[in-house]
Design a protein around this motif. Structure first.
Motif, PDB file in Angstrom:
ATOM      1  N   VAL A   1       0.826  -1.208   0.000  1.00 32.92           N
ATOM      2  CA  VAL A   1       0.000   0.000   0.000  1.00 32.92           C
ATOM      3  C   VAL A   1       0.863   1.262   0.000  1.00 32.92           C
ATOM      4  O   VAL A   1       0.481   2.275  -0.594  1.00 32.92           O
ATOM      5  CB  VAL A   1      -0.991  -0.022   1.182  1.00 32.92           C
ATOM      6  CG1 VAL A   1      -1.791   1.270   1.255  1.00 32.92           C
ATOM      7  CG2 VAL A   1      -1.938  -1.208   1.065  1.00 32.92           C
ATOM      8  N   ILE A   2       2.027   1.198   0.608  1.00 29.24           N
ATOM      9  CA  ILE A   2       2.935   2.348   0.618  1.00 29.24           C
ATOM     10  C   ILE A   2       3.342   2.724  -0.815  1.00 29.24           C
ATOM     11  O   ILE A   2       3.706   3.868  -1.086  1.00 29.24           O
ATOM     12  CB  ILE A   2       4.183   2.048   1.492  1.00 29.24           C
ATOM     13  CG1 ILE A   2       3.817   2.078   2.971  1.00 29.24           C
ATOM     14  CG2 ILE A   2       5.316   3.010   1.227  1.00 29.24           C
ATOM     15  CD1 ILE A   2       3.478   3.440   3.529  1.00 29.24           C
ATOM     16  N   SER A   3       3.226   1.796  -1.732  1.00 30.28           N
ATOM     17  CA  SER A   3       3.580   2.090  -3.127  1.00 30.28           C
ATOM     18  C   SER A   3       2.673   3.157  -3.744  1.00 30.28           C
ATOM     19  O   SER A   3       2.966   3.659  -4.825  1.00 30.28           O
ATOM     20  CB  SER A   3       3.540   0.811  -3.963  1.00 30.28           C
ATOM     21  OG  SER A   3       2.210   0.339  -4.083  1.00 30.28           O
ATOM     22  N   THR A   4       1.595   3.513  -3.082  1.00 33.47           N
ATOM     23  CA  THR A   4       0.733   4.586  -3.580  1.00 33.47           C
ATOM     24  C   THR A   4       1.355   5.963  -3.373  1.00 33.47           C
ATOM     25  O   THR A   4       0.796   6.961  -3.827  1.00 33.47           O
ATOM     26  CB  THR A   4      -0.650   4.551  -2.889  1.00 33.47           C
ATOM     27  OG1 THR A   4      -0.470   4.699  -1.478  1.00 33.47           O
ATOM     28  CG2 THR A   4      -1.391   3.266  -3.193  1.00 33.47           C
ATOM     29  N   GLY A   5       2.497   6.025  -2.724  1.00 33.82           N
ATOM     30  CA  GLY A   5       3.176   7.306  -2.485  1.00 33.82           C
ATOM     31  C   GLY A   5       3.452   8.070  -3.770  1.00 33.82           C
ATOM     32  O   GLY A   5       3.317   9.297  -3.819  1.00 33.82           O
ATOM     33  N   ALA A   6       3.812   7.368  -4.827  1.00 34.88           N
ATOM     34  CA  ALA A   6       4.070   8.031  -6.114  1.00 34.88           C
ATOM     35  C   ALA A   6       2.788   8.673  -6.656  1.00 34.88           C
ATOM     36  O   ALA A   6       2.831   9.760  -7.235  1.00 34.88           O
ATOM     37  CB  ALA A   6       4.632   7.033  -7.110  1.00 34.88           C
TER      38      ALA A   6
ATOM     39  N   ILE B   1       1.256  15.887 -14.555  1.00 37.02           N
ATOM     40  CA  ILE B   1       1.820  15.020 -15.584  1.00 37.02           C
ATOM     41  C   ILE B   1       0.913  13.800 -15.664  1.00 37.02           C
ATOM     42  O   ILE B   1       0.853  13.000 -14.724  1.00 37.02           O
ATOM     43  CB  ILE B   1       3.277  14.642 -15.255  1.00 37.02           C
ATOM     44  CG1 ILE B   1       4.125  15.914 -15.164  1.00 37.02           C
ATOM     45  CG2 ILE B   1       3.830  13.683 -16.294  1.00 37.02           C
ATOM     46  CD1 ILE B   1       5.538  15.691 -14.666  1.00 37.02           C
ATOM     47  N   TRP B   2       0.207  13.665 -16.768  1.00 41.37           N
ATOM     48  CA  TRP B   2      -0.861  12.675 -16.884  1.00 41.37           C
ATOM     49  C   TRP B   2      -0.385  11.249 -16.675  1.00 41.37           C
ATOM     50  O   TRP B   2      -1.079  10.453 -16.048  1.00 41.37           O
ATOM     51  CB  TRP B   2      -1.586  12.816 -18.223  1.00 41.37           C
ATOM     52  CG  TRP B   2      -0.736  12.482 -19.420  1.00 41.37           C
ATOM     53  CD1 TRP B   2       0.031  13.338 -20.146  1.00 41.37           C
ATOM     54  CD2 TRP B   2      -0.546  11.194 -19.992  1.00 41.37           C
ATOM     55  NE1 TRP B   2       0.688  12.681 -21.137  1.00 41.37           N
ATOM     56  CE2 TRP B   2       0.347  11.348 -21.077  1.00 41.37           C
ATOM     57  CE3 TRP B   2      -1.040   9.920 -19.713  1.00 41.37           C
ATOM     58  CZ2 TRP B   2       0.759  10.286 -21.862  1.00 41.37           C
ATOM     59  CZ3 TRP B   2      -0.631   8.871 -20.509  1.00 41.37           C
ATOM     60  CH2 TRP B   2       0.247   9.048 -21.563  1.00 41.37           C
ATOM     61  N   TYR B   3       0.806  10.904 -17.192  1.00 42.77           N
ATOM     62  CA  TYR B   3       1.238   9.505 -17.076  1.00 42.77           C
ATOM     63  C   TYR B   3       1.602   9.145 -15.639  1.00 42.77           C
ATOM     64  O   TYR B   3       1.484   7.993 -15.249  1.00 42.77           O
ATOM     65  CB  TYR B   3       2.378   9.176 -18.050  1.00 42.77           C
ATOM     66  CG  TYR B   3       3.641   9.981 -17.873  1.00 42.77           C
ATOM     67  CD1 TYR B   3       4.596   9.629 -16.929  1.00 42.77           C
ATOM     68  CD2 TYR B   3       3.895  11.092 -18.678  1.00 42.77           C
ATOM     69  CE1 TYR B   3       5.755  10.366 -16.775  1.00 42.77           C
ATOM     70  CE2 TYR B   3       5.055  11.827 -18.529  1.00 42.77           C
ATOM     71  CZ  TYR B   3       5.980  11.461 -17.578  1.00 42.77           C
ATOM     72  OH  TYR B   3       7.129  12.191 -17.419  1.00 42.77           O
ATOM     73  N   GLU B   4       2.038  10.124 -14.837  1.00 42.51           N
ATOM     74  CA  GLU B   4       2.279   9.844 -13.416  1.00 42.51           C
ATOM     75  C   GLU B   4       0.979   9.463 -12.726  1.00 42.51           C
ATOM     76  O   GLU B   4       0.930   8.517 -11.938  1.00 42.51           O
ATOM     77  CB  GLU B   4       2.891  11.066 -12.718  1.00 42.51           C
ATOM     78  CG  GLU B   4       4.317  11.358 -13.083  1.00 42.51           C
ATOM     79  CD  GLU B   4       4.857  12.575 -12.354  1.00 42.51           C
ATOM     80  OE1 GLU B   4       4.088  13.293 -11.676  1.00 42.51           O
ATOM     81  OE2 GLU B   4       6.079  12.807 -12.457  1.00 42.51           O
ATOM     82  N   VAL B   5      -0.074  10.200 -13.026  1.00 40.84           N
ATOM     83  CA  VAL B   5      -1.387   9.921 -12.430  1.00 40.84           C
ATOM     84  C   VAL B   5      -1.922   8.579 -12.923  1.00 40.84           C
ATOM     85  O   VAL B   5      -2.447   7.784 -12.137  1.00 40.84           O
ATOM     86  CB  VAL B   5      -2.379  11.063 -12.740  1.00 40.84           C
ATOM     87  CG1 VAL B   5      -3.771  10.741 -12.206  1.00 40.84           C
ATOM     88  CG2 VAL B   5      -1.878  12.375 -12.152  1.00 40.84           C
ATOM     89  N   VAL B   6      -1.762   8.300 -14.214  1.00 40.93           N
ATOM     90  CA  VAL B   6      -2.235   7.033 -14.773  1.00 40.93           C
ATOM     91  C   VAL B   6      -1.528   5.854 -14.117  1.00 40.93           C
ATOM     92  O   VAL B   6      -2.172   4.886 -13.691  1.00 40.93           O
ATOM     93  CB  VAL B   6      -2.061   6.997 -16.314  1.00 40.93           C
ATOM     94  CG1 VAL B   6      -2.285   5.598 -16.863  1.00 40.93           C
ATOM     95  CG2 VAL B   6      -2.994   7.991 -16.976  1.00 40.93           C
ATOM     96  N   PHE B   7      -0.189   5.930 -14.011  1.00 35.95           N
ATOM     97  CA  PHE B   7       0.551   4.845 -13.360  1.00 35.95           C
ATOM     98  C   PHE B   7       0.138   4.703 -11.901  1.00 35.95           C
ATOM     99  O   PHE B   7       0.011   3.592 -11.379  1.00 35.95           O
ATOM    100  CB  PHE B   7       2.061   5.047 -13.478  1.00 35.95           C
ATOM    101  CG  PHE B   7       2.594   4.821 -14.868  1.00 35.95           C
ATOM    102  CD1 PHE B   7       2.136   3.774 -15.650  1.00 35.95           C
ATOM    103  CD2 PHE B   7       3.550   5.661 -15.393  1.00 35.95           C
ATOM    104  CE1 PHE B   7       2.619   3.563 -16.926  1.00 35.95           C
ATOM    105  CE2 PHE B   7       4.049   5.461 -16.679  1.00 35.95           C
ATOM    106  CZ  PHE B   7       3.583   4.417 -17.440  1.00 35.95           C
TER     107      PHE B   7
END
Length: 170
Positions: free
Chosen positions: A98-103, A119-125
């Protein structure tokens, strides 16, 4: 150039290793989260103070700087409290997943606090990570409180990083 790349990769792997061991040790230590965080932050504060005095970098902070440091310290303390609380409420693997949601949180907080475009691809990932976690933990209803605490921890960790980065740039 090649050695710089290798150095950066080794540094990244070392950080991942430390993060993993932090979670494992947090699970093995029998102290409650509040005691664990209190001792950990006290040791860190004393070590940083000794380092700053020993290297001649110590200077008396202004009242404004002191307030900023206290705010960042509070965010960091709450991050660690919820991190170790999540480990105690669920387990190490659930918490670290769950900590991986930090990005994802960082991809939303940076534009908000820096005033830059999203930055759209950051949000998508980030959304892909959230979707993956949903699929994985849909089965794991027993860990719902740990998942909530880990999400809060992830958000606070991202908030600390973004604000700390913004203050360091000035």
């Amino acid at each position: 150039m090649q050695s710089d790349n290798l150095k950066r990769h080794l540094h990244l792997h070392f950080i991942v290793l430390i993060w993993g061991f932090t979670a494992v040790l947090g699970a093995l230590i029998s102290l409650e989260a509040i005691s664990l965080v209190w001792f950990r932050m006290s040791i860190a504060a004393i070590a940083v103070l000794i380092f700053m005095v020993a290297t001649g970098r110590w200077k008396r902070p202004s009242v404004k700087s002191l307030w900023k440091m206290c705010g960042l310290g509070l965010a960091l303390a709450l991050h660690w409290l919820t991190f170790f609380g999540a480990i105690k409420a669920s387990n190490v693997s659930v918490t670290l997943a769950v900590i991986s949601t930090g990005a994802f949180f960082t991809s939303l907080l940076e534009p908000l606090l820096y005033g830059r475009k999203i930055i759209w691809y950051e949000v998508v990932f980030g959304l892909i990570v959230v979707l993956g976690l949903y699929v994985i933990f849909q089965v794991e209803g027993d860990y719902s409180w740990g998942i909530v605490l880990a999400l809060i921890s992830s958000f606070l960790g991202a908030l600390f990083s973004v604000i700390n980065g913004k203050l360091a740039v000035r």
